[in-house]
Motif scaffolding. Structure first.
Motif, PDB file in Angstrom:
ATOM      1  N   GLY A 235       0.769  -1.233   0.000  1.00 23.64           N
ATOM      2  CA  GLY A 235       0.000   0.000   0.000  1.00 23.64           C
ATOM      3  C   GLY A 235       0.799   1.280   0.000  1.00 23.64           C
ATOM      4  N   SER A 236       1.786   1.364  -0.872  1.00 26.25           N
ATOM      5  CA  SER A 236       2.529   2.615  -1.065  1.00 26.25           C
ATOM      6  C   SER A 236       3.257   2.547  -2.404  1.00 26.25           C
ATOM      7  CB  SER A 236       3.554   2.837   0.060  1.00 26.25           C
ATOM      8  OG  SER A 236       4.707   2.031  -0.136  1.00 26.25           O
ATOM      9  N   LEU A 237       3.855   3.677  -2.774  1.00 25.10           N
ATOM     10  CA  LEU A 237       4.673   3.713  -3.984  1.00 25.10           C
ATOM     11  C   LEU A 237       6.111   3.381  -3.588  1.00 25.10           C
ATOM     12  CD1 LEU A 237       3.162   6.971  -5.540  1.00 25.10           C
ATOM     13  CD2 LEU A 237       2.744   4.618  -6.291  1.00 25.10           C
ATOM     14  N   LEU A 238       6.404   2.099  -3.530  1.00 23.82           N
ATOM     15  CA  LEU A 238       7.739   1.671  -3.096  1.00 23.82           C
ATOM     16  C   LEU A 238       8.831   2.288  -3.958  1.00 23.82           C
ATOM     17  CD1 LEU A 238       7.042  -2.105  -2.364  1.00 23.82           C
ATOM     18  CD2 LEU A 238       7.596  -0.335  -0.685  1.00 23.82           C
ATOM     19  N   PRO A 239       9.983   2.637  -3.326  1.00 23.69           N
ATOM     20  CA  PRO A 239      10.442   2.249  -1.988  1.00 23.69           C
ATOM     21  C   PRO A 239       9.935   3.133  -0.833  1.00 23.69           C
ATOM     22  CG  PRO A 239      12.170   3.454  -3.097  1.00 23.69           C
ATOM     23  CD  PRO A 239      11.053   3.310  -4.093  1.00 23.69           C
ATOM     24  N   LYS A 240       9.020   4.052  -1.105  1.00 21.11           N
ATOM     25  CA  LYS A 240       8.500   4.876  -0.024  1.00 21.11           C
ATOM     26  C   LYS A 240       7.573   4.041   0.860  1.00 21.11           C
ATOM     27  CE  LYS A 240       6.833   9.561   0.751  1.00 21.11           C
ATOM     28  NZ  LYS A 240       6.351  10.806   0.127  1.00 21.11           N
ATOM     29  N   TYR A 241       7.720   4.227   2.151  1.00 23.85           N
ATOM     30  CA  TYR A 241       6.889   3.566   3.164  1.00 23.85           C
ATOM     31  C   TYR A 241       6.964   2.044   3.120  1.00 23.85           C
ATOM     32  CZ  TYR A 241       5.037   8.239   3.867  1.00 23.85           C
ATOM     33  OH  TYR A 241       4.921   9.587   4.118  1.00 23.85           O
ATOM     34  N   ARG A 242       8.171   1.549   3.299  1.00 21.39           N
ATOM     35  CA  ARG A 242       8.346   0.117   3.524  1.00 21.39           C
ATOM     36  C   ARG A 242       7.969  -0.181   4.981  1.00 21.39           C
ATOM     37  NH1 ARG A 242      14.448  -0.698   1.074  1.00 21.39           N
ATOM     38  NH2 ARG A 242      13.929  -0.681  -1.160  1.00 21.39           N
ATOM     39  N   GLY A 243       7.184  -1.215   5.191  1.00 28.20           N
ATOM     40  CA  GLY A 243       6.831  -1.571   6.555  1.00 28.20           C
ATOM     41  C   GLY A 243       5.368  -1.917   6.708  1.00 28.20           C
ATOM     42  N   ALA A 244       4.945  -2.031   7.968  1.00 22.48           N
ATOM     43  CA  ALA A 244       3.628  -2.590   8.293  1.00 22.48           C
ATOM     44  C   ALA A 244       2.473  -1.613   8.130  1.00 22.48           C
ATOM     45  CB  ALA A 244       3.648  -3.111   9.735  1.00 22.48           C
ATOM     46  N   ALA A 245       2.747  -0.302   8.131  1.00 21.35           N
ATOM     47  CA  ALA A 245       1.640   0.664   8.163  1.00 21.35           C
ATOM     48  C   ALA A 245       1.809   1.782   7.143  1.00 21.35           C
ATOM     49  CB  ALA A 245       1.523   1.248   9.571  1.00 21.35           C
ATOM     50  N   PRO A 246       1.914   1.456   5.857  1.00 22.71           N
ATOM     51  CA  PRO A 246       2.175   2.491   4.845  1.00 22.71           C
ATOM     52  C   PRO A 246       1.031   3.477   4.670  1.00 22.71           C
ATOM     53  CG  PRO A 246       1.682   0.394   3.789  1.00 22.71           C
ATOM     54  CD  PRO A 246       1.836   0.111   5.248  1.00 22.71           C
ATOM     55  N   ILE A 247      -0.213   3.025   4.769  1.00 25.23           N
ATOM     56  CA  ILE A 247      -1.349   3.932   4.562  1.00 25.23           C
ATOM     57  C   ILE A 247      -1.429   4.933   5.708  1.00 25.23           C
ATOM     58  CG2 ILE A 247      -3.830   4.092   4.108  1.00 25.23           C
ATOM     59  CD1 ILE A 247      -3.786   1.194   3.172  1.00 25.23           C
ATOM     60  N   GLN A 248      -1.257   4.433   6.935  1.00 26.42           N
ATOM     61  CA  GLN A 248      -1.307   5.323   8.107  1.00 26.42           C
ATOM     62  C   GLN A 248      -0.242   6.416   8.035  1.00 26.42           C
ATOM     63  OE1 GLN A 248      -1.512   1.989   8.104  1.00 26.42           O
ATOM     64  NE2 GLN A 248      -2.535   1.175   9.936  1.00 26.42           N
ATOM     65  N   TRP A 249       0.991   6.026   7.724  1.00 27.88           N
ATOM     66  CA  TRP A 249       2.082   7.011   7.730  1.00 27.88           C
ATOM     67  C   TRP A 249       1.962   8.022   6.598  1.00 27.88           C
ATOM     68  CZ3 TRP A 249       4.805   8.048  11.797  1.00 27.88           C
ATOM     69  CH2 TRP A 249       4.981   7.064  12.776  1.00 27.88           C
ATOM     70  N   ALA A 250       1.421   7.610   5.462  1.00 22.85           N
ATOM     71  CA  ALA A 250       1.220   8.561   4.366  1.00 22.85           C
ATOM     72  C   ALA A 250       0.276   9.683   4.792  1.00 22.85           C
ATOM     73  CB  ALA A 250       0.673   7.843   3.137  1.00 22.85           C
ATOM     74  N   VAL A 251      -0.809   9.313   5.486  1.00 24.48           N
ATOM     75  CA  VAL A 251      -1.758  10.331   5.953  1.00 24.48           C
ATOM     76  C   VAL A 251      -1.154  11.136   7.094  1.00 24.48           C
ATOM     77  CG1 VAL A 251      -4.073  10.757   6.874  1.00 24.48           C
ATOM     78  CG2 VAL A 251      -3.711   8.889   5.262  1.00 24.48           C
ATOM     79  N   MET A 252      -0.531  10.468   8.056  1.00 26.02           N
ATOM     80  CA  MET A 252       0.040  11.173   9.202  1.00 26.02           C
ATOM     81  C   MET A 252       1.134  12.156   8.803  1.00 26.02           C
ATOM     82  SD  MET A 252       0.101   8.582  12.467  1.00 26.02           S
ATOM     83  CE  MET A 252       0.998   7.245  11.696  1.00 26.02           C
ATOM     84  N   ASN A 253       1.838  11.843   7.727  1.00 27.18           N
ATOM     85  CA  ASN A 253       2.896  12.753   7.264  1.00 27.18           C
ATOM     86  C   ASN A 253       2.370  13.866   6.360  1.00 27.18           C
ATOM     87  OD1 ASN A 253       4.928  11.458   8.674  1.00 27.18           O
ATOM     88  ND2 ASN A 253       5.480  10.107   6.980  1.00 27.18           N
ATOM     89  N   GLY A 254       1.051  13.893   6.140  1.00 29.70           N
ATOM     90  CA  GLY A 254       0.465  14.976   5.362  1.00 29.70           C
ATOM     91  C   GLY A 254       0.683  14.872   3.874  1.00 29.70           C
ATOM     92  N   ASP A 255       0.976  13.663   3.370  1.00 31.76           N
ATOM     93  CA  ASP A 255       1.173  13.487   1.929  1.00 31.76           C
ATOM     94  C   ASP A 255      -0.127  13.783   1.170  1.00 31.76           C
ATOM     95  OD1 ASP A 255       3.625  12.633   2.740  1.00 31.76           O
ATOM     96  OD2 ASP A 255       3.454  10.602   1.946  1.00 31.76           O
TER      97      ASP A 255
END
Length: 299
Positions: free
Chosen positions: A107-127
């Motif tokens: 659930g991200s445009l790899l290599p951005k947000y590798r890991g268990a919670a890519p959707i959460q971090w994309a929103v939390m980082n204001g993307d």
């Protein structure tokens, strides 16, 4: 092609459904073991198992991925390809089994947000943009060669829940496209640029706790990225309150953590400006609007 599908939560179901309606043959589903849930501790299926049972697809639920019985059962399915959507990490003995390999939907445009919670971090980082990637599996998690990517915007009104649902549906399209590409052989594997990699670690209690010294924008995005689950929270007078929806006010005056209320609104001071709390859940109670909260509660 003969396909085995690996998945567990709601997010994976549209992908499985899309494959079952295609010209490919889903010969088996691998999902997490049944768990006892709720007050009655009733045994419940994963969402993926529910769909598989309803559609008469064979289900495997291994406790251990390297268990010899499970490995033999997988081999017996004689699959051409393994498709992985929201499942645990597979050992090499599993992902290397099919002749056309295994791929994962992330659930991200790899290599951005590798890991268990890519959707959460994309929103939390204001993307303002995110996407999905299919990639071939290899030993190091989320580092395999990319097969295909697709992007989508993160709207200002999106939170984890709305974006999750959009990405689940878009991911189903991408999964089917990727299976078709693998069958035809008409694709190129593109290596990821490790220098551009960013982490998306598992969400913890610390991730969820609001720090009023952060900016209002940071807190607002934290609330969006954790709503509806597990929910951002703050503690006031030894009681915990979860926050599911907020609004930037552009107002100043309150110190970080200081609050004021009207008959309908709750405002908190942050490291920059004030933030308005729109939906809140008092400890041990249901989620309600700020207006309903102010009718029956006080901090």
């Amino acid at each position: 092609m003969r396909v085995v599908f690996f998945g567990t939560p709601d997010f994976a179901v549209p992908s499985l459904e899309k494959l079952t309606k295609s010209n490919h043959n889903v010969v088996g589903v691998v999902t997490a073991p049944d768990k006892k849930r709720g007050r009655g501790r009733k045994l419940s299926y994963t969402p993926v198992k529910e769909f598989a049972v309803q559609n008469d697809i064979m289900v495997l639920q291994p406790e251990k991925m390297k268990g010899p019985d499970f490995i033999e059962s997988l081999k017996a399915l004689n699959a051409d390809l393994f498709v992985v959507v929201a499942f645990r990490i597979l050992p090499e003995v599993i992902y290397a089994m099919p002749k056309k390999g295994s791929f994962n939907l992330h659930g991200s445009l790899l290599p951005k947000y590798r890991g268990a919670a890519p959707i959460q971090w994309a929103v939390m980082n204001g993307d303002t943009e995110t996407g999905l990637t299919t990639f071939s599996l290899q030993k190091k998690v989320d580092t395999g060669q990319v097969i295909k990517k697709v992007s989508l915007p993160i709207e200002p009104a999106d939170n984890l829940g709305t974006l999750h649902d959009k990405m689940s549906m878009l991911g189903a399209e991408l999964v089917l496209d990727t299976v078709n590409m693998v069958e035809s052989g008409d694709y190129k594997l593109l290596p990821q640029d490790d220098s551009l990699a960013t982490p998306a670690p598992k969400i913890t209690k610390e991730t969820c706790q609001i720090n009023w010294n952060d900016s209002a924008d940071t807190i607002h995005n934290q609330i969006r990225g954790l709503s509806p689950y597990p929910g951002a929270f703050f503690v006031l007078n030894e009681k915990q309150y979860k926050v599911y929806k907020s609004e930037l006010t552009g107002m100043y005056g309150l110190k970080p953590g200081e609050y004021r209320t009207t008959k309908k609104e709750i405002y908190f001071g942050t490291g920059e400006e004030e933030i308005s709390i729109l939906e809140i859940q008092p400890e041990g109670r249901k989620r309600i609007t700020a207006e309903d909260f102010l009718r029956g509660y006080q901090f």
